[in-house]
Design a protein around this motif. Structure first.
Motif, PDB file in Angstrom:
ATOM      1  N   ARG A  66       0.943   4.188  -6.408  1.00  0.00           N
ATOM      2  CA  ARG A  66       0.938   3.091  -5.437  1.00  0.00           C
ATOM      3  C   ARG A  66      -0.485   2.613  -5.164  1.00  0.00           C
ATOM      4  NH1 ARG A  66       5.445   2.085  -2.341  1.00  0.00           N
ATOM      5  NH2 ARG A  66       4.081   1.185  -0.741  1.00  0.00           N
ATOM      6  N   LEU A  67      -1.411   3.551  -5.051  1.00  0.00           N
ATOM      7  CA  LEU A  67      -2.807   3.193  -4.814  1.00  0.00           C
ATOM      8  C   LEU A  67      -3.388   2.458  -6.020  1.00  0.00           C
ATOM      9  CD1 LEU A  67      -3.919   6.562  -3.190  1.00  0.00           C
ATOM     10  CD2 LEU A  67      -3.880   4.350  -2.032  1.00  0.00           C
ATOM     11  N   MET A  68      -3.089   2.946  -7.216  1.00  0.00           N
ATOM     12  CA  MET A  68      -3.584   2.315  -8.432  1.00  0.00           C
ATOM     13  C   MET A  68      -2.998   0.913  -8.606  1.00  0.00           C
ATOM     14  SD  MET A  68      -3.250   5.738 -10.752  1.00  0.00           S
ATOM     15  CE  MET A  68      -3.550   5.014 -12.347  1.00  0.00           C
ATOM     16  N   ALA A  69      -1.788   0.721  -8.101  1.00  0.00           N
ATOM     17  CA  ALA A  69      -1.129  -0.584  -8.205  1.00  0.00           C
ATOM     18  C   ALA A  69      -1.655  -1.582  -7.181  1.00  0.00           C
ATOM     19  CB  ALA A  69       0.376  -0.417  -8.030  1.00  0.00           C
ATOM     20  N   GLY A  70      -2.338  -1.100  -6.161  1.00  0.00           N
ATOM     21  CA  GLY A  70      -2.748  -1.980  -5.072  1.00  0.00           C
ATOM     22  C   GLY A  70      -1.641  -2.214  -4.070  1.00  0.00           C
ATOM     23  N   ALA A  71      -0.579  -1.418  -4.137  1.00  0.00           N
ATOM     24  CA  ALA A  71       0.532  -1.545  -3.198  1.00  0.00           C
ATOM     25  C   ALA A  71       0.293  -0.751  -1.921  1.00  0.00           C
ATOM     26  CB  ALA A  71       1.827  -1.073  -3.855  1.00  0.00           C
ATOM     27  N   GLN A  72      -0.674   0.152  -1.952  1.00  0.00           N
ATOM     28  CA  GLN A  72      -1.064   0.952  -0.797  1.00  0.00           C
ATOM     29  C   GLN A  72      -2.579   0.937  -0.730  1.00  0.00           C
ATOM     30  OE1 GLN A  72       0.940   2.932   1.473  1.00  0.00           O
ATOM     31  NE2 GLN A  72      -1.037   2.949   2.521  1.00  0.00           N
ATOM     32  N   ASN A  73      -3.130   0.712   0.448  1.00  0.00           N
ATOM     33  CA  ASN A  73      -4.578   0.658   0.609  1.00  0.00           C
ATOM     34  C   ASN A  73      -5.164   2.053   0.728  1.00  0.00           C
ATOM     35  OD1 ASN A  73      -4.680  -2.178   0.593  1.00  0.00           O
ATOM     36  ND2 ASN A  73      -4.259  -2.267   2.784  1.00  0.00           N
ATOM     37  N   ALA A  74      -6.206   2.308  -0.064  1.00  0.00           N
ATOM     38  CA  ALA A  74      -6.937   3.566   0.056  1.00  0.00           C
ATOM     39  C   ALA A  74      -7.832   3.532   1.284  1.00  0.00           C
ATOM     40  CB  ALA A  74      -7.769   3.801  -1.199  1.00  0.00           C
ATOM     41  N   ASP A  75      -8.163   4.707   1.810  1.00  0.00           N
ATOM     42  CA  ASP A  75      -9.103   4.783   2.922  1.00  0.00           C
ATOM     43  C   ASP A  75     -10.524   4.480   2.445  1.00  0.00           C
ATOM     44  OD1 ASP A  75      -7.022   5.560   4.644  1.00  0.00           O
ATOM     45  OD2 ASP A  75      -7.249   7.650   4.035  1.00  0.00           O
ATOM     46  N   GLU A  76     -10.840   4.935   1.250  1.00  0.00           N
ATOM     47  CA  GLU A  76     -12.136   4.668   0.638  1.00  0.00           C
ATOM     48  C   GLU A  76     -11.952   4.657  -0.869  1.00  0.00           C
ATOM     49  OE1 GLU A  76     -15.221   7.361   1.744  1.00  0.00           O
ATOM     50  OE2 GLU A  76     -14.919   7.079   3.900  1.00  0.00           O
ATOM     51  N   GLY A  77     -12.936   4.093  -1.561  1.00  0.00           N
ATOM     52  CA  GLY A  77     -12.933   4.123  -3.014  1.00  0.00           C
ATOM     53  C   GLY A  77     -12.733   2.752  -3.628  1.00  0.00           C
ATOM     54  N   LEU A 134     -11.130   0.531  -7.171  1.00  0.00           N
ATOM     55  CA  LEU A 134     -10.274   0.486  -8.351  1.00  0.00           C
ATOM     56  C   LEU A 134     -10.579  -0.804  -9.091  1.00  0.00           C
ATOM     57  CD1 LEU A 134      -8.251   1.588  -5.772  1.00  0.00           C
ATOM     58  CD2 LEU A 134      -6.985   2.286  -7.812  1.00  0.00           C
ATOM     59  N   VAL A 135     -10.860  -0.683 -10.376  1.00  0.00           N
ATOM     60  CA  VAL A 135     -11.296  -1.817 -11.186  1.00  0.00           C
ATOM     61  C   VAL A 135     -10.507  -1.826 -12.493  1.00  0.00           C
ATOM     62  CG1 VAL A 135     -13.244  -2.947 -12.309  1.00  0.00           C
ATOM     63  CG2 VAL A 135     -13.617  -1.625 -10.214  1.00  0.00           C
ATOM     64  N   VAL A 136      -9.804  -2.924 -12.783  1.00  0.00           N
ATOM     65  CA  VAL A 136      -9.101  -3.107 -14.056  1.00  0.00           C
ATOM     66  C   VAL A 136      -9.813  -4.201 -14.840  1.00  0.00           C
ATOM     67  CG1 VAL A 136      -6.992  -3.916 -15.155  1.00  0.00           C
ATOM     68  CG2 VAL A 136      -6.849  -2.312 -13.276  1.00  0.00           C
ATOM     69  N   HIS A 137     -10.355  -3.828 -15.995  1.00  0.00           N
ATOM     70  CA  HIS A 137     -11.053  -4.789 -16.859  1.00  0.00           C
ATOM     71  C   HIS A 137     -12.058  -5.642 -16.084  1.00  0.00           C
ATOM     72  CE1 HIS A 137      -7.984  -4.803 -20.422  1.00  0.00           C
ATOM     73  NE2 HIS A 137      -8.680  -3.701 -20.339  1.00  0.00           N
ATOM     74  N   GLY A 138     -12.807  -4.987 -15.208  1.00  0.00           N
ATOM     75  CA  GLY A 138     -13.848  -5.678 -14.461  1.00  0.00           C
ATOM     76  C   GLY A 138     -13.385  -6.368 -13.196  1.00  0.00           C
ATOM     77  N   ILE A 139     -12.088  -6.357 -12.916  1.00  0.00           N
ATOM     78  CA  ILE A 139     -11.540  -6.999 -11.719  1.00  0.00           C
ATOM     79  C   ILE A 139     -11.387  -5.945 -10.626  1.00  0.00           C
ATOM     80  CG2 ILE A 139      -9.653  -8.349 -10.754  1.00  0.00           C
ATOM     81  CD1 ILE A 139     -11.213  -9.813 -12.912  1.00  0.00           C
ATOM     82  N   HIS A 140     -12.110  -6.115  -9.545  1.00  0.00           N
ATOM     83  CA  HIS A 140     -12.083  -5.169  -8.428  1.00  0.00           C
ATOM     84  C   HIS A 140     -10.908  -5.485  -7.501  1.00  0.00           C
ATOM     85  CE1 HIS A 140     -16.231  -3.353  -8.849  1.00  0.00           C
ATOM     86  NE2 HIS A 140     -16.257  -4.340  -9.740  1.00  0.00           N
ATOM     87  N   LEU A 141     -10.106  -4.475  -7.226  1.00  0.00           N
ATOM     88  CA  LEU A 141      -8.971  -4.671  -6.325  1.00  0.00           C
ATOM     89  C   LEU A 141      -9.428  -5.183  -4.971  1.00  0.00           C
ATOM     90  CD1 LEU A 141      -6.010  -4.353  -5.427  1.00  0.00           C
ATOM     91  CD2 LEU A 141      -6.509  -1.931  -4.963  1.00  0.00           C
ATOM     92  N   GLY A 142     -10.492  -4.616  -4.426  1.00  0.00           N
ATOM     93  CA  GLY A 142     -10.944  -4.997  -3.092  1.00  0.00           C
ATOM     94  C   GLY A 142     -11.498  -6.403  -3.006  1.00  0.00           C
ATOM     95  N   GLU A 143     -11.918  -6.966  -4.132  1.00  0.00           N
ATOM     96  CA  GLU A 143     -12.532  -8.292  -4.124  1.00  0.00           C
ATOM     97  C   GLU A 143     -11.591  -9.386  -4.623  1.00  0.00           C
ATOM     98  OE1 GLU A 143     -16.017  -7.925  -6.505  1.00  0.00           O
ATOM     99  OE2 GLU A 143     -16.923  -6.373  -5.237  1.00  0.00           O
ATOM    100  N   HIS A 144     -10.700  -9.033  -5.537  1.00  0.00           N
ATOM    101  CA  HIS A 144      -9.806 -10.025  -6.152  1.00  0.00           C
ATOM    102  C   HIS A 144      -8.397  -9.427  -6.250  1.00  0.00           C
ATOM    103  CE1 HIS A 144     -13.412 -12.308  -7.206  1.00  0.00           C
ATOM    104  NE2 HIS A 144     -13.911 -11.200  -7.717  1.00  0.00           N
ATOM    105  N   HIS A 145      -7.768  -9.303  -5.095  1.00  0.00           N
ATOM    106  CA  HIS A 145      -6.490  -8.595  -5.019  1.00  0.00           C
ATOM    107  C   HIS A 145      -5.427  -9.207  -5.924  1.00  0.00           C
ATOM    108  CE1 HIS A 145      -2.558  -7.499  -3.242  1.00  0.00           C
ATOM    109  NE2 HIS A 145      -3.137  -6.349  -3.001  1.00  0.00           N
ATOM    110  N   ASP A 146      -5.249 -10.522  -5.850  1.00  0.00           N
ATOM    111  CA  ASP A 146      -4.189 -11.167  -6.623  1.00  0.00           C
ATOM    112  C   ASP A 146      -4.445 -11.060  -8.122  1.00  0.00           C
ATOM    113  OD1 ASP A 146      -2.947 -11.810  -4.268  1.00  0.00           O
ATOM    114  OD2 ASP A 146      -3.584 -13.903  -4.261  1.00  0.00           O
ATOM    115  N   ALA A 147      -5.695 -11.262  -8.537  1.00  0.00           N
ATOM    116  CA  ALA A 147      -6.036 -11.163  -9.953  1.00  0.00           C
ATOM    117  C   ALA A 147      -5.839  -9.739 -10.455  1.00  0.00           C
ATOM    118  CB  ALA A 147      -7.478 -11.604 -10.184  1.00  0.00           C
ATOM    119  N   TYR A 148      -6.174  -8.763  -9.630  1.00  0.00           N
ATOM    120  CA  TYR A 148      -5.955  -7.362  -9.981  1.00  0.00           C
ATOM    121  C   TYR A 148      -4.465  -7.085 -10.174  1.00  0.00           C
ATOM    122  CZ  TYR A 148      -6.133  -2.222  -9.541  1.00  0.00           C
ATOM    123  OH  TYR A 148      -6.002  -0.867  -9.751  1.00  0.00           O
TER     124      TYR A 148
END
Length: 209
Positions: A52-63, A65-79
């Protein structure tokens, strides 16, 4: 799309999360390379939560996650467009016919493959169930719908929780064949959460929880 097998599809750094004390994860870091990765652990160790955390369906407290240069915290929809995950217990799509749910995926995933979907429907013997609403399907048939979606969506990262649960023997054999192909893919990664490694699949790595 990244095609270097030495480059990670997903980078997880400093992941921290817990529903309570003690934390489930504290400073967890790892890379996911192309191929098939297994997240393994007993009940309560956080396998499903990690997905769930890796999917972006649950927010981590810290840390991060980046898929092919796309940061979950910065570009949620693109991630999220680059990751396929679904809670196998979800009731969110119950009112849709199975075919309606599968057809809707092309609106969410740019690399959705309709030809692959047709082959997957045949391989999982889903044809007789496509017109039925999801709530009428057995647990095994629902699982086949989720697996069809997972392999047709074309995302760089695909997350599958307990992929073999409730499947009949022919579907298990078909899924093992899909995973054997996935294990040699040069650019895409599949992460499975389960108690044991799937038989005959060359794993890129095992994350033991």
């Amino acid at each position: 799309m990244n095609t270097d097998p030495e480059e990670p599809v997903l980078q997880v750094k400093g992941l921290r999360f817990g529903w309570s004390r003690p934390l489930l994860f504290d400073g967890l870091s790892f890379d996911v390379l192309p191929g098939v990765t297994l997240v393994r652990g007993d009940d309560g160790r956080g396998k499903s939560t990690l997905l769930r955390l890796m999917a972006g369906a649950q927010n981590a407290d810290e840390g991060s996650l980046v898929v092919h240069g796309i940061h979950l915290g910065e570009h949620h929809d693109a991630y999220r467009q680059r990751v396929f995950w679904i809670d196998p217990q979800t009731e969110a799509h119950d009112a849709l016919a199975a075919k309606g749910y599968l057809d809707s995926l092309s609106h969410h995933y740019p690399h959705f493959d309709a030809d692959a979907m047709a082959e997957l429907i045949e391989g999982f013997s889903l044809g007789p169930h496509l017109a039925k609403p999801m709530y009428m399907l057995s647990t095994g048939s629902r699982r086949k719908v989720w697996l069809t979606a997972a392999f047709a969506c074309g995302t760089p990262l695909t997350l599958i929780d307990q992929p073999f649960a409730a499947l009949d023997a022919p579907s298990i054999r078909f899924l093992l064949g899909l995973l054997q192909d996935a294990a040699t893919h040069p650019a895409r990664a599949w992460v499975l959460a389960d108690y044991e490694a799937p038989e005959g699949i060359a794993l890129t790595r095992v994350i033991q929880l």
